[in-house]
Design a protein around this motif. Structure first.
Motif, PDB file in Angstrom:
ATOM      1  N   SER A  24      -7.009  -5.984   2.441  1.00 44.24           N
ATOM      2  CA  SER A  24      -6.097  -6.965   2.777  1.00 44.24           C
ATOM      3  C   SER A  24      -6.749  -8.163   2.574  1.00 44.24           C
ATOM      4  N   VAL A  25      -6.459  -9.305   2.947  1.00 42.96           N
ATOM      5  CA  VAL A  25      -7.516 -10.199   2.927  1.00 42.96           C
ATOM      6  C   VAL A  25      -5.947 -11.183   3.892  1.00 42.96           C
ATOM      7  N   VAL A  26      -6.796 -11.780   5.457  1.00 43.43           N
ATOM      8  CA  VAL A  26      -6.271 -12.716   6.342  1.00 43.43           C
ATOM      9  C   VAL A  26      -6.851 -13.829   5.992  1.00 43.43           C
ATOM     10  N   GLU A  54      -3.689  -7.134  -1.384  1.00 44.66           N
ATOM     11  CA  GLU A  54      -2.873  -7.433  -0.769  1.00 44.66           C
ATOM     12  C   GLU A  54      -3.423  -9.383   0.529  1.00 44.66           C
ATOM     13  N   LEU A  55      -2.746  -9.937   0.688  1.00 38.80           N
ATOM     14  CA  LEU A  55      -3.210 -11.232   1.197  1.00 38.80           C
ATOM     15  C   LEU A  55      -2.033 -11.995   1.925  1.00 38.80           C
ATOM     16  N   LEU A  56      -2.411 -12.137   3.176  1.00 40.11           N
ATOM     17  CA  LEU A  56      -1.445 -12.191   4.477  1.00 40.11           C
ATOM     18  C   LEU A  56      -1.788 -13.391   4.529  1.00 40.11           C
ATOM     19  N   MET A  78       2.018 -12.193  -4.184  1.00 41.54           N
ATOM     20  CA  MET A  78       0.973 -12.832  -2.321  1.00 41.54           C
ATOM     21  C   MET A  78       0.855 -14.389  -2.513  1.00 41.54           C
ATOM     22  N   PRO A  79       0.855 -14.846  -1.520  1.00 42.76           N
ATOM     23  CA  PRO A  79       0.410 -14.092  -0.422  1.00 42.76           C
ATOM     24  C   PRO A  79       1.795 -14.048   0.483  1.00 42.76           C
ATOM     25  N   LYS A  80       2.142 -12.777   1.300  1.00 37.14           N
ATOM     26  CA  LYS A  80       3.201 -13.086   2.367  1.00 37.14           C
ATOM     27  C   LYS A  80       2.903 -13.264   3.139  1.00 37.14           C
ATOM     28  N   VAL A  81       3.216 -14.366   3.942  1.00 35.73           N
ATOM     29  CA  VAL A  81       3.484 -15.955   4.918  1.00 35.73           C
ATOM     30  C   VAL A  81       4.630 -14.314   6.270  1.00 35.73           C
ATOM     31  N   LEU A  82       3.722 -14.934   7.274  1.00 37.96           N
ATOM     32  CA  LEU A  82       4.068 -13.990   8.331  1.00 37.96           C
ATOM     33  C   LEU A  82       4.149 -15.117   9.826  1.00 37.96           C
TER      34      LEU A  82
END
Length: 330
Positions: A24-26, A54-56, A78-82
């Protein structure tokens, strides 16, 4: 919420080689002024030769930036925006990403850094060794113009980049550069993630959150190896305001204060172990080289070394005095 409240979950991607760890990459972002750089950072992860799982993209308490990012990446896998659910600042945002990550390894890339195409491949290769708990890489400065002639390469950490004095081959290190690092998720959960009392908030030139984190992991697992691989490369954008001597002085001062905070939290022996070698060996060579050059630029760089050491030391002493006045020194 504590990052330790979460259980480990493995993510998989079709076609991934058996035995390869998932990643996973943040990326954490806090200001619209870096919009294009942030988008370039995201694109650099999505175009890796070895795809990540995964890209967050974590937005640190800026609703306008969150809405813009949500709109840009709407409909994308991707990415998932949080939204950051932690305290304002880089550590809180990174912990938000950590809580959401579902892979074996969690990598952190700055919102103004661009990963080279072989970045994830170089990183993941080291995790086949069970005692490797983290891998960090090389950050190359992307200057707005030419490199400032007065800035010694030994001080490139001031602009968040790799510097003379770091290893030039794969080697164990105490800590990583925050713009380009990865750790096993289990290790991050074990120490409850980043300490939100340490690190950068907005544009304030503080730091050392990754130093404090890496030291805590090593203290909890003395046999753990944290590796530096210069082939795990990123380009780190240097904004024009960070190429000034005024910023250099400010960054050195706040680095000293940050190191005082880290020493308070993890002990001065571990908190200053790398810095002792840097100040006693690397910087004297830099100053001597500048003096021996007998050129104006060389003499200026030698003087800058002296200023950097003095200002960083002043910041450290101020930080220690402040800690003593609050009765919190170890």
């Amino acid at each position: 919420m504590s990052v330790g409240d979460l259980t480990h979950a493995n993510a998989t991607v079709d076609g991934r080689l058996a035995g390869t760890v998932s990643t996973s990459v943040v990326i954490c972002a806090y200001t619209p002024s870096r919009w294009q750089a942030m988008c370039d950072a995201v694109d650099s992860v999505l175009t890796q030769r070895l795809p990540v799982d995964e890209l967050l993209l974590v937005i640190d308490h800026d609703e306008d930036l969150f809405a813009a990012a949500l709109e840009r990446y709407r409909g994308s896998v991707m990415p998932k925006v949080l939204r950051s659910t932690g305290p304002r600042g880089l550590s809180g945002a990174r912990n938000t990403g950590l809580r959401a990550a579902g892979s074996d390894v969690v990598a952190f890339l700055d919102d103004d850094a661009r990963a080279e195409p072989g970045w994830s491949e170089a990183m993941v290769a080291h995790y086949t060794a069970e005692d490797v708990e983290g891998v960090g890489g090389y950050a190359m400065p992307d200057w707005p113009d030419a490199r400032p002639s007065w800035l010694p390469a030994e001080f490139d950490w001031v602009v968040g980049c790799s510097y003379v004095g770091q290893p030039t081959t794969v080697a164990p290190v105490r800590n990583f550069i925050g713009a380009n690092m990865s750790l096993r998720r289990d290790a991050l959960v074990m120490v409850d993630g980043f300490d939100s009392s340490v690190g950068r908030i907005g544009s304030k030139p503080t730091g050392c959150e990754e130093t404090e984190l890496c030291i805590r992991i090593s203290q909890r697992k003395p046999a753990a190896r944290l590796l530096f691989d210069p082939d795990m490369r990123v380009w780190h954008t240097v904004s024009r305001d960070r190429t000034t001597f005024r910023y250099f002085v400010s960054r050195c001062y706040h680095e000293g204060r940050s190191k005082a905070m880290v020493s308070r939290l993890v002990g001065a022996s571990d908190g200053l172990s790398s810095e002792r070698a840097y100040v006693s060996r690397v910087l004297p060579r830099a100053a001597a080289r500048g003096l021996a050059s007998c050129t104006r630029a060389g003499l200026v760089r030698a003087a800058v070394v002296a200023v950097g050491v003095a200002v960083t030391s002043l910041g450290y002493l101020r930080g220690r005095v402040g800690s003593r006045s609050r009765g919190v020194v170890r």
